[in-house]
Write a protein that holds these residues in place. Sequence first.
Motif, mmCIF file in Angstrom:
data_model
loop_
_atom_site.group_PDB
_atom_site.id
_atom_site.type_symbol
_atom_site.label_atom_id
_atom_site.label_comp_id
_atom_site.label_asym_id
_atom_site.label_seq_id
_atom_site.Cartn_x
_atom_site.Cartn_y
_atom_site.Cartn_z
ATOM 1 N N ALA A 22 0.832 -1.201 0.000
ATOM 2 C CA ALA A 22 0.000 0.000 0.000
ATOM 3 C C ALA A 22 0.866 1.250 0.000
ATOM 4 O O ALA A 22 0.590 2.226 -0.706
ATOM 5 N N ALA A 23 1.942 1.228 0.797
ATOM 6 C CA ALA A 23 2.833 2.398 0.858
ATOM 7 C C ALA A 23 3.508 2.611 -0.482
ATOM 8 O O ALA A 23 3.609 3.733 -0.983
ATOM 9 N N GLU A 24 3.997 1.505 -1.110
ATOM 10 C CA GLU A 24 4.661 1.625 -2.400
ATOM 11 C C GLU A 24 3.682 2.122 -3.469
ATOM 12 O O GLU A 24 4.036 2.930 -4.323
ATOM 13 N N GLY A 25 2.439 1.626 -3.439
ATOM 14 C CA GLY A 25 1.447 2.063 -4.412
ATOM 15 C C GLY A 25 1.156 3.539 -4.291
ATOM 16 O O GLY A 25 1.035 4.251 -5.292
ATOM 17 N N SER A 26 1.056 4.015 -3.054
ATOM 18 C CA SER A 26 0.791 5.439 -2.844
ATOM 19 C C SER A 26 1.955 6.284 -3.319
ATOM 20 O O SER A 26 1.778 7.326 -3.954
ATOM 21 N N GLU A 27 3.176 5.826 -3.037
ATOM 22 C CA GLU A 27 4.370 6.573 -3.465
ATOM 23 C C GLU A 27 4.484 6.577 -4.986
ATOM 24 O O GLU A 27 4.793 7.606 -5.598
ATOM 25 N N MET A 28 4.208 5.419 -5.620
ATOM 26 C CA MET A 28 4.282 5.338 -7.072
ATOM 27 C C MET A 28 3.231 6.232 -7.731
ATOM 28 O O MET A 28 3.497 6.896 -8.733
ATOM 29 N N SER A 29 2.030 6.270 -7.160
ATOM 30 C CA SER A 29 0.978 7.147 -7.709
ATOM 31 C C SER A 29 1.410 8.595 -7.660
ATOM 32 O O SER A 29 1.171 9.369 -8.592
ATOM 33 N N ILE A 31 4.544 9.695 -7.642
ATOM 34 C CA ILE A 31 5.633 9.890 -8.612
ATOM 35 C C ILE A 31 5.081 10.018 -10.025
ATOM 36 O O ILE A 31 5.463 10.915 -10.784
ATOM 37 N N LEU A 32 4.153 9.121 -10.385
ATOM 38 C CA LEU A 32 3.583 9.151 -11.733
ATOM 39 C C LEU A 32 2.766 10.425 -11.954
ATOM 40 O O LEU A 32 2.780 11.002 -13.045
ATOM 41 N N GLY A 33 2.053 10.869 -10.922
ATOM 42 C CA GLY A 33 1.291 12.108 -11.051
ATOM 43 C C GLY A 33 2.197 13.306 -11.291
ATOM 44 O O GLY A 33 1.919 14.152 -12.153
ATOM 45 N N ASP A 34 3.305 13.372 -10.525
ATOM 46 C CA ASP A 34 4.258 14.471 -10.718
ATOM 47 C C ASP A 34 4.911 14.390 -12.097
ATOM 48 O O ASP A 34 5.118 15.417 -12.763
ATOM 49 N N ALA A 35 5.221 13.158 -12.534
ATOM 50 C CA ALA A 35 5.855 12.985 -13.845
ATOM 51 C C ALA A 35 4.904 13.425 -14.953
ATOM 52 O O ALA A 35 5.313 14.087 -15.916
ATOM 53 N N TYR A 36 3.633 13.070 -14.829
ATOM 54 C CA TYR A 36 2.653 13.457 -15.847
ATOM 55 C C TYR A 36 2.513 14.973 -15.929
ATOM 56 O O TYR A 36 2.509 15.546 -17.026
ATOM 57 N N ARG A 37 2.427 15.627 -14.778
ATOM 58 C CA ARG A 37 2.310 17.095 -14.784
ATOM 59 C C ARG A 37 3.553 17.738 -15.384
ATOM 60 O O ARG A 37 3.461 18.730 -16.116
ATOM 61 N N GLY A 38 4.726 17.160 -15.077
ATOM 62 C CA GLY A 38 5.965 17.699 -15.643
ATOM 63 C C GLY A 38 6.018 17.562 -17.153
ATOM 64 O O GLY A 38 6.385 18.507 -17.866
ATOM 65 N N LEU A 114 -2.464 4.973 -18.139
ATOM 66 C CA LEU A 114 -2.667 5.232 -16.718
ATOM 67 C C LEU A 114 -4.046 5.846 -16.468
ATOM 68 O O LEU A 114 -4.874 5.281 -15.766
ATOM 69 N N LEU A 115 -4.318 6.992 -17.095
ATOM 70 C CA LEU A 115 -5.578 7.682 -16.841
ATOM 71 C C LEU A 115 -6.766 6.915 -17.421
ATOM 72 O O LEU A 115 -7.786 6.729 -16.749
ATOM 73 N N ASP A 129 3.387 -3.079 -21.691
ATOM 74 C CA ASP A 129 4.678 -2.783 -21.051
ATOM 75 C C ASP A 129 4.966 -1.287 -21.052
ATOM 76 O O ASP A 129 6.104 -0.862 -21.254
ATOM 77 N N TRP A 130 3.926 -0.465 -20.836
ATOM 78 C CA TRP A 130 4.084 0.978 -20.965
ATOM 79 C C TRP A 130 5.073 1.551 -19.952
ATOM 80 O O TRP A 130 5.809 2.481 -20.263
ATOM 81 N N ARG A 131 5.112 0.974 -18.737
ATOM 82 C CA ARG A 131 6.050 1.490 -17.738
ATOM 83 C C ARG A 131 7.484 1.201 -18.145
ATOM 84 O O ARG A 131 8.384 2.026 -17.946
ATOM 85 N N SER A 132 7.693 0.034 -18.755
ATOM 86 C CA SER A 132 9.032 -0.298 -19.244
ATOM 87 C C SER A 132 9.441 0.638 -20.390
ATOM 88 O O SER A 132 10.578 1.108 -20.456
#
Length: 236
Positions: A22-29, A31-38, A114-115, A129-132
Amino acid sequence: MSDETPDDPELAEEAEIGSEFAAEGSEMSSILGDAYRGELDRETTWRSRLDQTTTWGVTVVAAILTWAFSSGDNPHYIILIGMVSVSLFLFIEARRYRDYDVYRSRVRLFQQNLLADALDPSEGLEHEDWRSKLSQDYRTPTLKVSIWEAVANRLRRIYLPLLAVLLVAWLFRITAFAPNEDPLVTAAIAGIPGTFVAVLVALYYGAAIAIVLWPRSREAKGEFEEGDPGEWKESS
């Protein structure tokens, strides 16, 4: 619900593993949210740079046409100079378009996998394999569109109409402004025969049309384009 650790060691281990996930999922979400905005911000920045080049091209065309037709004594070849200027802007914009497409591709990868999947998981992922793919692109960023596809895209969208306006203006300038002369004579520039100038102009426009119409597989990652784009990312 009690927050105490279960007495059964297996249950306790499962609870600990669940909390880590759960902690890793929250952290990954996050990170991905910040990456998308960037990536969205970078895409917007490069989109504005494309618009700037287009504005320069339109401004130059307007200025040249205004001056060329302000007096019958002004030379017709100023319009040919305008064609050369527009061509320079075309290649500048094509190079910028290739950079813009890098960030647009990443944004589309986020949106498609993702969205869209978060909103409706039943459709499945566009790229399993979009994350890869995204990870590899962050490690070794590469341009995904060839220079010729970029030139063809900008010609079709913006610059071919601008060049067509200049061509019509030039033809009008060497005919209507000199009704008693042969247009091929009027088209001469200093010691360069008018026939040679006309052939060069015809070849130039023929090449521009050929670039636009030449069949090629589309690699640009567009949102509103017909047909299927090529592979999202090919390492090179």
